[in-house]
Design an enzyme around this catalytic site. Sequence first.
Site, mmCIF file in Angstrom:
data_model
loop_
_atom_site.group_PDB
_atom_site.id
_atom_site.type_symbol
_atom_site.label_atom_id
_atom_site.label_comp_id
_atom_site.label_asym_id
_atom_site.label_seq_id
_atom_site.Cartn_x
_atom_site.Cartn_y
_atom_site.Cartn_z
ATOM 1 N N CYS A 126 0.834 -1.210 0.000
ATOM 2 C CA CYS A 126 0.000 0.000 0.000
ATOM 3 C C CYS A 126 0.870 1.263 0.000
ATOM 4 C CB CYS A 126 -0.974 -0.045 1.183
ATOM 5 S SG CYS A 126 -2.301 1.152 1.011
ATOM 6 N N HIS B 194 -3.722 -5.056 0.635
ATOM 7 C CA HIS B 194 -3.180 -5.495 1.930
ATOM 8 C C HIS B 194 -3.207 -7.023 2.029
ATOM 9 C CE1 HIS B 194 -2.820 -1.601 3.990
ATOM 10 N NE2 HIS B 194 -3.752 -1.239 3.124
ATOM 11 N N GLU C 53 -2.079 -8.756 4.365
ATOM 12 C CA GLU C 53 -2.085 -9.187 5.771
ATOM 13 C C GLU C 53 -3.482 -9.362 6.348
ATOM 14 O OE1 GLU C 53 -1.120 -6.337 4.528
ATOM 15 O OE2 GLU C 53 -1.577 -4.611 5.785
#
Length: 529
Positions: free
Chosen positions: A98, A186, A188
């Site tokens: 990002c 993202h 994660e």
Amino acid sequence: MRNFIGKASPKKEIVLLLPMQNNVLILDFGSQYTQLIARRVRELNIYCEIKPYNKLPEDLSSYKAVILSGSPHSVRADDAPHPDLSQIRGKKPLLGVCYGAQYLAHFHGGEVGQSNTREYGRAKLSMVKEGEAFLEGVSEGSQVWMSHSDTIKQLPEGAVCIASTHDVENAGYRIGGEDTYAIQFHPEVYHSTDGKKILENFLVKIAGVAQTWTPDAFVDTTVAELKAKIGEDRVILGLSGGVDSTVAATLLHKAIGKNLYCIFVNNGLLRKNEFTQVLKQYEGMGLNVKGVDASARFLDALAGESDPETKRKAIGNAFIEVFDNESKLVTNAKWLGQGTIYPDVIESVSATGGPSATIKSHHNVGGLPDFMKLQVVEPLRMLFKDEVRRVGASMGLSPELLGRHPFPGPGLAIRILGDITPEKVRILQEVDHIFISGLREWGLYDKVWQAGAMLLPVNSVGVMGDERTYEKCVALRAVESTDGMTADWVNLPYEFLQKVSNDIINKVKGVNRVVYDISSKPPATIEWE
Ligand code: XMP
């Protein structure tokens, strides 16, 4: 979380236990998701550390790869994080996420501008370049999570686009001739279906990091390190009955055996029978533990105090006195063991991204005064809570012990509203016991993150037999949470609440009314204080 001693622990020499090879550096630009990156990496059995972008370690030699986090900032803003990456870029495998992806583009000949549509939420990934090891095993149309308002309009020099979404052309790119990758989404967050796979591809296939960081390996290396560091010295450790201090003590015990002196203080504000039961459990584990019943001293210190912060301070001070007296009895002690864990010590970049890094104070047996002159050893300093549990399990600690609900340091003192008397403690211990045993009997205990009862400073009218009563009201609270920062009340079965309420009113003298707390945090908190 607050420190029950009411202040951050003083600076002492902290012994970091960092035996890890195959270490990954996560450079934090202040994203709310940075800790999640670390969690996902650790789930891959790869050790990693988070450092604020403005505290880049001078020696990077132990890091095999670097990940740049997201950020609430726009790279185009003057006050946004703009660290010098010259020691990293092109020299180590690098992944920008990002903001990290935008940062790599903005400062290396690309262009970042405001996107036409603010992208937030789910998007479908389409692979525009086949055969990339970075995207191996990621399916076409895989869901990814976007959260950004800037977009990469032009890639940096030497970069090729490897993935796009409907709204974001440059959703992923690679810089030729080096192991630098960048993604706008993202990986994660769980909503990115193949996010963990992408992190694994980057770390294992591209950076060649070995997946050797398991709880067993952690125990072996940590025990060896503790042995080398501490030698024949004596260590004192305050046990609280909670998971962290117990796992820390078990590790230290493995390393130095009887030279670990554990102290378990009864502050008179524990759960019913907890002091004797937990002490027995510790003894059964072979720990060299001394139980100190200082209930009267704590209750004396609390007499007449109604303000929660004053209560916390009184408890903290009494604890320091008791602990200090006890530790003086251990001659030649050189070390203080603590169960501090990673979220307590991560230096996170402030939301404004300024250089003012904040360190959360921790609530373990921290805050001990400098006069104790002990060096601090914190074997769990680099572990997340679930990792502490896994390490505990790998050392054979019982699931019952490892699954215990969190319990606040000041104990029932912050669940008795207003002043504290031995009678009120008795009432609340009985109520809490019925509630918690009920949760266990009904198979609900493990479905709840934390539960307890509050004694309210309210008397209300009731009838028992032919008599009117004017007695106490208790509130039951059970929440779901992951870290206590946010929480939701648990939808316990009505039949269970009915049974527990009946039992409490029938069995606990002094209580004639039970209510169930259905507030979430925020705006309410977990404890009533
Ligand atoms: P709150 O009430 O702030 O609680 O929503 C969040 C979590 O922190 C615990 N808590 C404390 N723990 N000392 C502690 O060691 C304290 O003074 C304290 N106050 C709250 C609470 O039990 C919950 O898990």
